[in-house]
Each structure stands twice: as structure tokens, then as C-alpha cells.
Design an enzyme around this catalytic site. Sequence first.
Site, PDB file in Angstrom:
ATOM      1  N   SER A 127     -19.022 -14.381  23.179  1.00 17.35           N
ATOM      2  CA  SER A 127     -18.671 -13.980  24.539  1.00 17.35           C
ATOM      3  C   SER A 127     -18.626 -12.465  24.660  1.00 17.35           C
ATOM      4  O   SER A 127     -18.289 -11.759  23.701  1.00 17.35           O
ATOM      5  CB  SER A 127     -17.289 -14.547  24.893  1.00 17.35           C
ATOM      6  OG  SER A 127     -16.773 -13.972  26.074  1.00 17.35           O
ATOM      7  N   TYR A 152      -8.564 -15.932  23.738  1.00 11.90           N
ATOM      8  CA  TYR A 152      -9.920 -16.486  23.852  1.00 11.90           C
ATOM      9  C   TYR A 152     -10.925 -15.555  23.179  1.00 11.90           C
ATOM     10  O   TYR A 152     -11.747 -15.985  22.367  1.00 11.90           O
ATOM     11  CB  TYR A 152     -10.273 -16.683  25.321  1.00 11.90           C
ATOM     12  CG  TYR A 152     -11.729 -17.008  25.555  1.00 11.90           C
ATOM     13  CD1 TYR A 152     -12.234 -18.255  25.210  1.00 11.90           C
ATOM     14  CD2 TYR A 152     -12.596 -16.069  26.097  1.00 11.90           C
ATOM     15  CE1 TYR A 152     -13.575 -18.566  25.406  1.00 11.90           C
ATOM     16  CE2 TYR A 152     -13.938 -16.364  26.299  1.00 11.90           C
ATOM     17  CZ  TYR A 152     -14.420 -17.612  25.959  1.00 11.90           C
ATOM     18  OH  TYR A 152     -15.745 -17.909  26.145  1.00 11.90           O
TER      19      TYR A 152
END
Length: 335
Positions: A127, A152
Site C-alpha cells: 500500500s 494498517y
Amino acid sequence: MNFLVTGAAGFIGYHVTERLLDAGHKVVGIDNLNDYYDVNLKLARLGRLETNSDFTFIKLDLADRQGMADLFAAQQFQRVIHLGAQAGVRYSLENPLAYADSNLVGHLNVLEGCRHNKVGHLLYASSSSVYGLNRKMPFATDDSVDHPVSLYAATKKANELMSHTYSHLYNLPTTGLRFFTVYGPWGRPDMALFKFTKAILSGESIDVYNHGEMRRDFTYIDDIAEAIARLQSVIPTVDKNWTVEQGSAASSSAPYRVYNIGNSQPVKLMEYISALERALGITATKNLMPMQPGDVLETSADTQPLYEAIGFKPQTSVDEGIARFVAWYRAFYNV
């Protein structure tokens, strides 16, 4: 070839699976169908995939160690595209343990399956959030990713580190995919475009964080799927001349690579909203809000290494991509 796609009922997983099936591959898709967002949307995606006889769906949780081991042993995959994960930056502030189970334990189970069954290439979702506190634009895969601002993001960096270890120890070719703000048809209800569209069509106001003073490298889903379909055949190799001191952080002496997959054209949040207003033919009522914890001001992808590897980089404009999303949303929800 025989592919495994994890998270096949998810947004990116669905599109990648469809792209692989269109190319004539066989795909086994797994997903735990959790209720992080509307399960009916996931089932609708699966319903479309299951019309193709080359697709097989197995309901399975990534954290199920024995179940994952049995799957890999039975199927003998040639390629694995690991897109299943607990998504969402803000949700990680409320439910951190869900990220440990799915993103850490689940990723390890995938690595173990690949290792023990001689998978030819593992591609996995990382990501743009790994860039964290970085301020140099555009983000390059050579940049430091040592300061994430959400759990995350930390799990995604951990996935890259775990993958490098397996590439180094077991000669497993791995490719990390740093996605930049993916959007488009069949998108996730927890993401801004979906939430904005639903609110505006319902006559409700939308929350605009940091008073709209943010920029994002919005990347259209078809461009993501195309890049992955091309990268699966670009298998990392050993580079005996690579050193930590002189080599790129995105590569290694091991068969390991990391790429940014972004549009390379950051758009102001207010311009993004304006494109949505044009597509809907409605002006939104905006609630200007402060910055949220775990968020970043700007993202921008350096995709030159991606282009050099596959001769392609994302380029769909926000106006075009949002118009396609709105057309899908109106048709799917009969609005």
C-alpha cells in the site's frame, strides 16, 4: 496457468480475477466473506465470476493455518496473487487485532504455502500508506518507509519484510504492489467515492476532511488489474551484484521486487469531488472537517520502474474513472 487469488470477492481481487479469466487462466479464489462491509456486494461480485467454468470459489480464512496448507497442497498453484487482507486505515484504529490475524498471520500462511509447494511467483498487495510521514513527492520505491502512521500501514510494511525473508531464505520470487487510492466500479463502500456518491444521491451532506486540503494519487481499478496481469509474468531473479549500500531498496540480491502502482497525477480532494458532482449532476453540501488520525496530506507515485518492467502505467483520468463508477452505482443500486 493455475492461479490462486486471495480476497477474490473483494474490490481489487474481483477485477484481477476477471482479468485473469478473460486471458484464459484457471483461477481458484478464496475469501472469508467477512462483514467489514456489505456481504451482498461481495456475493454479487462472486456471482459474476462463477459464470466462468474456469473459476472455483472456496470460502476460507487466511488465518486458518491447516486450511491454507491443505489448499496449497491440493491445488499446486503456479502463481499466487495475494490481495486478501483486512483493509482500511481508520478501522485499524478501532480493531487492531483483526489486522494481526488477517494481514500478519494470513500473509505468513500464504508465504508458507508458496514455499512448500514451489509456487513460481507470489504477488501481494502492499500500500502507498507505507510511506507514512514521507513528504518528498513523488513517493519512490527507493524512499524510506520506516515511519507509518497507522497499524494498517505497519502491517503492509511487515508483509514486505516477511516476503523478502522468504525470497532470501527459500528463493521464492515475490513482488510487492504498493497501490495508490484505488477506485472504480464494484468499489468498497467504506471508501470516499462510494460514501460521497451514496450521500449525495440521498440528499445528505458529505464530510470533507482537513477542509479539503489534501491530494491523492487516485488510480482507476482497470489500470491496477492490467498492471498486475502484466507483472505476474515478470518474475524477480537473483542479482548477485546487488548490495544494501548501493542497490535499490525496491530490489535485492534475492528474487524480490516492490513496485508503486499509481496514476502519477495527484488530484486535489476538492477537484475529485467536483468531478463526482459533474458525473451526478448534483452539487454536494460539504461539511469541512479537521484532519483524521492516521491520514496523510498527499500521495504521489513514481511509476517509472513499473513502466520499465511492463511497458505500462496507469493513466485513466479522474473524470473518466468517476463517470464509470457513477454509471455502475446507478445501475447496481437502481438509483
